[in-house]
Design an enzyme around this catalytic site. Sequence first.
Site, PDB file in Angstrom:
ATOM      1  N   GLU A  53       0.839  -1.205   0.000  1.00 20.51           N
ATOM      2  CA  GLU A  53       0.000   0.000   0.000  1.00 20.51           C
ATOM      3  C   GLU A  53       0.867   1.245   0.000  1.00 20.51           C
ATOM      4  OE1 GLU A  53      -3.822   2.275   1.964  1.00 20.51           O
ATOM      5  OE2 GLU A  53      -2.937   0.627   3.125  1.00 20.51           O
ATOM      6  N   GLU A  78       4.520   5.141   4.066  1.00 14.66           N
ATOM      7  CA  GLU A  78       3.949   6.455   4.382  1.00 14.66           C
ATOM      8  C   GLU A  78       5.086   7.379   4.831  1.00 14.66           C
ATOM      9  OE1 GLU A  78       2.050   9.582   4.714  1.00 14.66           O
ATOM     10  OE2 GLU A  78       0.717   7.893   4.234  1.00 14.66           O
ATOM     11  N   ASP A 105       9.871   7.478   0.401  1.00 17.99           N
ATOM     12  CA  ASP A 105       9.200   7.567  -0.892  1.00 17.99           C
ATOM     13  C   ASP A 105       8.849   6.154  -1.372  1.00 17.99           C
ATOM     14  OD1 ASP A 105       8.524   7.831  -3.582  1.00 17.99           O
ATOM     15  OD2 ASP A 105      10.041   9.346  -3.987  1.00 17.99           O
ATOM     16  N   ASP A 128      -3.040  12.302  -3.235  1.00 20.88           N
ATOM     17  CA  ASP A 128      -3.229  13.732  -3.450  1.00 20.88           C
ATOM     18  C   ASP A 128      -3.573  13.969  -4.920  1.00 20.88           C
ATOM     19  OD1 ASP A 128      -2.976  16.529  -3.737  1.00 20.88           O
ATOM     20  OD2 ASP A 128      -1.472  16.625  -2.151  1.00 20.88           O
ATOM     21  N   LYS A 132      -4.692  21.758  -9.082  1.00 19.07           N
ATOM     22  CA  LYS A 132      -4.335  22.821 -10.031  1.00 19.07           C
ATOM     23  C   LYS A 132      -3.609  22.242 -11.241  1.00 19.07           C
ATOM     24  CE  LYS A 132      -4.015  26.367  -6.436  1.00 19.07           C
ATOM     25  NZ  LYS A 132      -3.131  27.309  -5.707  1.00 19.07           N
ATOM     26  N   ASP A 164     -11.635  10.290  -4.536  1.00 14.60           N
ATOM     27  CA  ASP A 164     -12.917  10.987  -4.396  1.00 14.60           C
ATOM     28  C   ASP A 164     -12.929  12.267  -5.240  1.00 14.60           C
ATOM     29  OD1 ASP A 164     -11.076  12.395  -2.923  1.00 14.60           O
ATOM     30  OD2 ASP A 164     -12.282  12.495  -1.090  1.00 14.60           O
ATOM     31  N   THR A 201     -13.292   4.894   4.926  1.00 14.53           N
ATOM     32  CA  THR A 201     -12.653   5.841   5.837  1.00 14.53           C
ATOM     33  C   THR A 201     -13.673   6.871   6.318  1.00 14.53           C
ATOM     34  OG1 THR A 201     -12.053   7.447   4.136  1.00 14.53           O
ATOM     35  CG2 THR A 201     -10.523   5.591   4.489  1.00 14.53           C
ATOM     36  N   PHE A 203     -13.347  10.003   6.089  1.00 20.63           N
ATOM     37  CA  PHE A 203     -13.451  11.034   5.066  1.00 20.63           C
ATOM     38  C   PHE A 203     -14.399  10.590   3.949  1.00 20.63           C
ATOM     39  CE2 PHE A 203      -9.173  11.401   6.938  1.00 20.63           C
ATOM     40  CZ  PHE A 203      -9.287  12.675   7.478  1.00 20.63           C
ATOM     41  N   GLU A 204     -14.334   9.312   3.617  1.00 22.22           N
ATOM     42  CA  GLU A 204     -15.222   8.790   2.585  1.00 22.22           C
ATOM     43  C   GLU A 204     -16.666   8.838   3.064  1.00 22.22           C
ATOM     44  OE1 GLU A 204     -15.861   4.726  -0.082  1.00 22.22           O
ATOM     45  OE2 GLU A 204     -14.267   4.825   1.397  1.00 22.22           O
TER      46      GLU A 204
END
Length: 223
Positions: A53, A78, A105, A128, A132, A164, A201, A203-204
């Site tokens: 992951e 992470e 990374d 992320d 922009k 999302d 999650t 947030f989801e």
Amino acid sequence: MRTIKSFVMRAGRMTEGQQRGLDQGWPKFGLELQDGLQDFDAVFGRSAPRTFEIGFGMGHSLLEMAAAAPEQDFIGVEVHKPGVGALLNGLMTQNLGNVRVYSCDALEVLRHCVADASLDRLLLFFPDPWHKARHHKRRIVQPAFAELVRQKLKVGGVLHMATDWQPYAEHMLEVMSAAPGYQNLAADNQYVPRPQERPSTKFERRGERLGHGVWDLKFQRSA
């Protein structure tokens, strides 16, 4: 040549539990990039289906998946130290032994630490989106990413992505549909229904209440 990073290093305050995770959990579960190519059968002490992951955030989903599938092994990467500490603390609290962690990374880990054709799944949940236009080059899902992941997946292995942000979902679909050696597992060659194995999650769930969508994509290595 400097590579463009798909993430930003953020400073974050550590809770007591997160710091305990780093102090006590890292020696048990942590792996280092400089150690190079790993024999994960030796690391885990067994041969098992293996999931990698990228960007596990605070570790909630990875903990849930690892607890639900003790017969599988998980490698999480992470860069955000509080998230790493939270996951490590959770592993100790739940007495889980089927997870190993990198804090660097993820693309460097894939390049230098993971053998070719050794992964059953690679997960990229809610990266992320770099909204922009001038930042689109920072998006992790690019043709070079697709090829690197293909090399590391077994034939038949699956890249599972979720976002999302619809424009990023469309970007992912465009990149992966053009990438050689993959088959889209969606019946209509678009997006798959929400897979049960991907934990939801907070947030989801909040996004669903606000009417936001989530797009899941699954691409299988075919060659």
